[in-house]
Design an enzyme around this catalytic site. Structure first.
Site, PDB file in Angstrom:
ATOM      1  N   LYS A 107       0.761  -1.283   0.017  1.00  0.00           N
ATOM      2  CA  LYS A 107      -0.009   0.139   0.038  1.00  0.00           C
ATOM      3  C   LYS A 107       0.972   1.181  -0.030  1.00  0.00           C
ATOM      4  CE  LYS A 107      -4.243   1.225   2.361  1.00  0.00           C
ATOM      5  NZ  LYS A 107      -5.227   1.086   3.462  1.00  0.00           N
TER       6      LYS A 107
HETATM    7  O1  G3P Z   1      -7.900   2.021   5.317  1.00  0.00           O
HETATM    8  C1  G3P Z   1      -8.269   3.381   4.970  1.00  0.00           C
HETATM    9  C2  G3P Z   1      -9.678   3.615   5.167  1.00  0.00           C
HETATM   10  O2  G3P Z   1     -10.422   2.525   4.780  1.00  0.00           O
HETATM   11  C3  G3P Z   1      -9.766   4.470   6.374  1.00  0.00           C
HETATM   12  O3  G3P Z   1     -11.292   4.500   6.804  1.00  0.00           O
HETATM   13  O4  G3P Z   1     -12.826   4.854   8.230  1.00  0.00           O
HETATM   14  O5  G3P Z   1     -10.504   5.711   8.710  1.00  0.00           O
HETATM   15  O6  G3P Z   1     -11.820   6.872   7.223  1.00  0.00           O
HETATM   16  P1  G3P Z   1     -11.672   5.623   7.951  1.00  0.00           P
END
Ligand code: G3P
Length: 221
Positions: free
Chosen positions: A87
């Protein structure tokens, strides 16, 4: 549509895997920190444990922000297990790194994508997955799902093979809307996945079926 779970929590990963519908896992440095995982050796070990639970697609994020650092880190991560997807953040050095990994056959997930232009660059660099953050755009009163629609249109216009990984998914309606648009993958918390199961008519219908069955069994001679 592939379902990834967005967590580094082993219990939740096992639970999603046991449900039989899991296609992968996405992690990020914040999610690793949430589980108390730190230090290179522990982080590597944790990724290996996750790889042993799931069938494929374990996104492991690089911490470096310079090209050489990303390459060294990504190559190390990719050696942990063939299920690893490196990633890489959507920054200039990240685009170069994705191009390099793609030329070496190392799968990548381009993360922190918030615009169609960024998604176009990721595809041109040969990213395996692009991760537009739906929920975080919604958080700032910008339509996250509209971005998924734009990327779908652009990728389909040119036949880009980069898969749209709708990230930062927060609830079941995000999943359903992403599926309608044609996102290739979604990643979200276990709660969003299990929420898809629920319907009150399923619960009341099952209760009625079981009650009728018990009544019939009770009257049988
Ligand atoms: O892993 C990246 C993404 O899915 C993060 O999600 O909920 O922290 O905005 P969130």
């Amino acid at each position: 549509m592939k379902f990834f779970i967005d967590t580094a929590n082993l219990d939740q990963i096992r639970e999603a895997q046991n449900l039989g519908v899991l296609d992968g896992v996405t992690t990020n440095p914040s999610l690793m920190a949430k589980e108390g995982i730190s230090g290179e050796e522990n982080v590597m070990k944790h990724y290996k444990t996750i790889c042993d639970i799931v069938d494929d697609n374990v996104s492991a994020e690089v911490i470096s922000t310079d090209y050489e650092g990303m390459i060294a880190e990504g190559e190390k991560l990719a050696k942990i297990d063939p299920k690893i997807v490196v990633k890489v953040p959507m920054i200039k050095e990240g685009v170069r790194a994705i191009k390099y990994f793609s030329s070496k056959g190392i799968r990548t997930n381009c993360t922190l994508v918030f615009s169609a232009g960024q998604a176009l660059l990721a595809a041109k660099a040969g990213a395996t997955y692009v991760s537009p953050f739906v929920g975080r755009l919604d958080d700032i009163s910008t339509d996250g799902l509209a971005l998924i629609e734009d990327i779908r249109l652009i990728y389909d216009n040119y036949g880009y093979e980069t898969q749209i990984l709708a990230a930062s998914v927060r609830h079941p309606m995000h999943i359903i809307e992403c599926a309608k648009i044609g996102a290739d993958v979604m990643t979200g918390p276990l709660s969003a996945i299990t929420a898809l199961l629920k319907h009150p008519l399923t619960d009341s219908g099952l209760a009625q079926f079981l009650a009728d069955h018990a009544k019939a069994a009770g009257t049988q001679k």
